[in-house]
Scaffold this motif. Sequence first.
Motif, PDB file in Angstrom:
ATOM      1  N   GLY A  99      69.224  11.037  15.856  1.00  0.00           N
ATOM      2  CA  GLY A  99      69.746   9.871  15.175  1.00  0.00           C
ATOM      3  C   GLY A  99      69.028   9.401  13.937  1.00  0.00           C
ATOM      4  N   SER A 100      69.178   8.119  13.719  1.00  0.00           N
ATOM      5  CA  SER A 100      68.727   7.547  12.455  1.00  0.00           C
ATOM      6  C   SER A 100      67.267   7.111  12.528  1.00  0.00           C
ATOM      7  CB  SER A 100      69.617   6.362  12.086  1.00  0.00           C
ATOM      8  OG  SER A 100      69.589   5.400  13.121  1.00  0.00           O
ATOM      9  N   TRP A 101      66.649   7.153  11.400  1.00  0.00           N
ATOM     10  CA  TRP A 101      65.278   6.695  11.244  1.00  0.00           C
ATOM     11  C   TRP A 101      65.294   5.472  10.341  1.00  0.00           C
ATOM     12  CZ3 TRP A 101      66.759  11.671  11.784  1.00  0.00           C
ATOM     13  CH2 TRP A 101      66.137  12.407  12.789  1.00  0.00           C
ATOM     14  N   ARG A 102      64.295   4.654  10.473  1.00  0.00           N
ATOM     15  CA  ARG A 102      64.248   3.413   9.690  1.00  0.00           C
ATOM     16  C   ARG A 102      63.727   3.617   8.278  1.00  0.00           C
ATOM     17  NH1 ARG A 102      62.207  -0.880  14.233  1.00  0.00           N
ATOM     18  NH2 ARG A 102      63.984  -0.515  15.613  1.00  0.00           N
ATOM     19  N   SER A 103      63.052   4.732   8.071  1.00  0.00           N
ATOM     20  CA  SER A 103      62.506   4.979   6.732  1.00  0.00           C
ATOM     21  C   SER A 103      62.465   6.478   6.461  1.00  0.00           C
ATOM     22  CB  SER A 103      61.092   4.408   6.611  1.00  0.00           C
ATOM     23  OG  SER A 103      60.188   5.154   7.413  1.00  0.00           O
ATOM     24  N   PHE A 104      62.311   6.797   5.190  1.00  0.00           N
ATOM     25  CA  PHE A 104      62.152   8.196   4.810  1.00  0.00           C
ATOM     26  C   PHE A 104      60.882   8.767   5.434  1.00  0.00           C
ATOM     27  CE2 PHE A 104      60.465  11.490   2.013  1.00  0.00           C
ATOM     28  CZ  PHE A 104      61.513  12.382   2.049  1.00  0.00           C
ATOM     29  N   GLY A 105      59.834   7.969   5.523  1.00  0.00           N
ATOM     30  CA  GLY A 105      58.576   8.413   6.121  1.00  0.00           C
ATOM     31  C   GLY A 105      58.737   8.837   7.566  1.00  0.00           C
ATOM     32  N   GLN A 106      59.553   8.104   8.330  1.00  0.00           N
ATOM     33  CA  GLN A 106      59.805   8.475   9.718  1.00  0.00           C
ATOM     34  C   GLN A 106      60.545   9.804   9.800  1.00  0.00           C
ATOM     35  OE1 GLN A 106      61.922   5.139  11.353  1.00  0.00           O
ATOM     36  NE2 GLN A 106      60.040   4.125  12.040  1.00  0.00           N
ATOM     37  N   LEU A 107      61.541   9.983   8.956  1.00  0.00           N
ATOM     38  CA  LEU A 107      62.273  11.252   8.930  1.00  0.00           C
ATOM     39  C   LEU A 107      61.361  12.393   8.499  1.00  0.00           C
ATOM     40  CD1 LEU A 107      64.806  12.985   9.105  1.00  0.00           C
ATOM     41  CD2 LEU A 107      65.386  12.229   6.782  1.00  0.00           C
ATOM     42  N   GLU A 108      60.518  12.137   7.522  1.00  0.00           N
ATOM     43  CA  GLU A 108      59.585  13.155   7.044  1.00  0.00           C
ATOM     44  C   GLU A 108      58.623  13.587   8.157  1.00  0.00           C
ATOM     45  OE1 GLU A 108      57.255  13.763   2.897  1.00  0.00           O
ATOM     46  OE2 GLU A 108      56.957  11.833   3.878  1.00  0.00           O
ATOM     47  N   LEU A 109      58.100  12.622   8.921  1.00  0.00           N
ATOM     48  CA  LEU A 109      57.196  12.941  10.020  1.00  0.00           C
ATOM     49  C   LEU A 109      57.926  13.704  11.124  1.00  0.00           C
ATOM     50  CD1 LEU A 109      54.398  12.735  11.291  1.00  0.00           C
ATOM     51  CD2 LEU A 109      55.067  10.491  12.189  1.00  0.00           C
ATOM     52  N   ALA A 110      59.133  13.278  11.450  1.00  0.00           N
ATOM     53  CA  ALA A 110      59.928  13.980  12.470  1.00  0.00           C
ATOM     54  C   ALA A 110      60.221  15.413  12.032  1.00  0.00           C
ATOM     55  CB  ALA A 110      61.221  13.220  12.731  1.00  0.00           C
ATOM     56  N   THR A 111      60.509  15.605  10.754  1.00  0.00           N
ATOM     57  CA  THR A 111      60.773  16.943  10.229  1.00  0.00           C
ATOM     58  C   THR A 111      59.521  17.817  10.319  1.00  0.00           C
ATOM     59  OG1 THR A 111      62.459  16.079   8.732  1.00  0.00           O
ATOM     60  CG2 THR A 111      61.537  18.237   8.198  1.00  0.00           C
ATOM     61  N   ALA A 112      58.371  17.264   9.964  1.00  0.00           N
ATOM     62  CA  ALA A 112      57.120  18.020  10.048  1.00  0.00           C
ATOM     63  C   ALA A 112      56.823  18.426  11.487  1.00  0.00           C
ATOM     64  CB  ALA A 112      55.968  17.199   9.478  1.00  0.00           C
ATOM     65  N   ARG A 113      57.083  17.530  12.426  1.00  0.00           N
ATOM     66  CA  ARG A 113      56.863  17.860  13.837  1.00  0.00           C
ATOM     67  C   ARG A 113      57.813  18.964  14.301  1.00  0.00           C
ATOM     68  NH1 ARG A 113      56.155  11.659  15.834  1.00  0.00           N
ATOM     69  NH2 ARG A 113      53.925  11.535  15.435  1.00  0.00           N
ATOM     70  N   TRP A 114      59.078  18.889  13.865  1.00  0.00           N
ATOM     71  CA  TRP A 114      60.051  19.911  14.250  1.00  0.00           C
ATOM     72  C   TRP A 114      59.651  21.268  13.678  1.00  0.00           C
ATOM     73  CZ3 TRP A 114      63.374  23.343  11.881  1.00  0.00           C
ATOM     74  CH2 TRP A 114      64.319  23.947  12.706  1.00  0.00           C
ATOM     75  N   VAL A 115      59.241  21.297  12.419  1.00  0.00           N
ATOM     76  CA  VAL A 115      58.828  22.552  11.787  1.00  0.00           C
ATOM     77  C   VAL A 115      57.608  23.124  12.502  1.00  0.00           C
ATOM     78  CG1 VAL A 115      57.871  23.559   9.663  1.00  0.00           C
ATOM     79  CG2 VAL A 115      59.872  22.053   9.543  1.00  0.00           C
ATOM     80  N   ASP A 116      56.667  22.265  12.881  1.00  0.00           N
ATOM     81  CA  ASP A 116      55.498  22.733  13.628  1.00  0.00           C
ATOM     82  C   ASP A 116      55.926  23.340  14.960  1.00  0.00           C
ATOM     83  OD1 ASP A 116      52.563  22.853  14.272  1.00  0.00           O
ATOM     84  OD2 ASP A 116      53.232  21.490  15.860  1.00  0.00           O
ATOM     85  N   TRP A 117      56.817  22.669  15.681  1.00  0.00           N
ATOM     86  CA  TRP A 117      57.327  23.209  16.949  1.00  0.00           C
ATOM     87  C   TRP A 117      58.028  24.546  16.711  1.00  0.00           C
ATOM     88  CZ3 TRP A 117      62.549  24.087  17.830  1.00  0.00           C
ATOM     89  CH2 TRP A 117      62.856  24.575  19.097  1.00  0.00           C
ATOM     90  N   TYR A 118      58.905  24.604  15.712  1.00  0.00           N
ATOM     91  CA  TYR A 118      59.690  25.805  15.426  1.00  0.00           C
ATOM     92  C   TYR A 118      58.792  26.991  15.076  1.00  0.00           C
ATOM     93  CZ  TYR A 118      63.370  28.756  13.495  1.00  0.00           C
ATOM     94  OH  TYR A 118      64.231  29.794  13.247  1.00  0.00           O
ATOM     95  N   ASN A 119      57.770  26.753  14.289  1.00  0.00           N
ATOM     96  CA  ASN A 119      56.888  27.841  13.844  1.00  0.00           C
ATOM     97  C   ASN A 119      55.825  28.226  14.859  1.00  0.00           C
ATOM     98  OD1 ASN A 119      58.132  28.169  11.366  1.00  0.00           O
ATOM     99  ND2 ASN A 119      56.796  26.697  10.356  1.00  0.00           N
ATOM    100  N   ASN A 120      55.444  27.307  15.733  1.00  0.00           N
ATOM    101  CA  ASN A 120      54.277  27.557  16.574  1.00  0.00           C
ATOM    102  C   ASN A 120      54.516  27.558  18.075  1.00  0.00           C
ATOM    103  OD1 ASN A 120      52.229  27.711  14.443  1.00  0.00           O
ATOM    104  ND2 ASN A 120      52.844  25.605  14.062  1.00  0.00           N
ATOM    105  N   ARG A 121      55.425  26.731  18.577  1.00  0.00           N
ATOM    106  CA  ARG A 121      55.508  26.572  20.028  1.00  0.00           C
ATOM    107  C   ARG A 121      56.828  26.969  20.676  1.00  0.00           C
ATOM    108  NH1 ARG A 121      53.262  22.182  18.013  1.00  0.00           N
ATOM    109  NH2 ARG A 121      55.015  20.826  18.474  1.00  0.00           N
TER     110      ARG A 121
END
Length: 82
Positions: free
Chosen positions: A32-54
């Motif tokens: 869903g929705s995030w309250r700020s671009f920063g929240q979306l950016e952090l969620a994206t970084a976490r997803w990329v880390d999961w996708y590449n590593n775990r």
Amino acid sequence: MTARQHGHRWPRVGVDHAVIGLLKTELVRRHGSWRSFGQLELATARWVDWYNNRRLHSAIDDVPPAEFEPAYYARSTTVDAS
């Protein structure tokens, strides 16, 4: 400009689009929705880390890519040294 003029190869561009599609499906649409671009950016970084590593990757016997890659290179250097 075409992808080739930018130095990309067509198959790679297709892979990039597939990963972006996964990101949209698994992260953006599901969570869903995030309250700020920063929240979306952090969620994206976490997803990329999961996708590449775990994530468990079925093409490599359900091993995370971060575990498979060092083992792959260790095997290939052993074969090359023989």
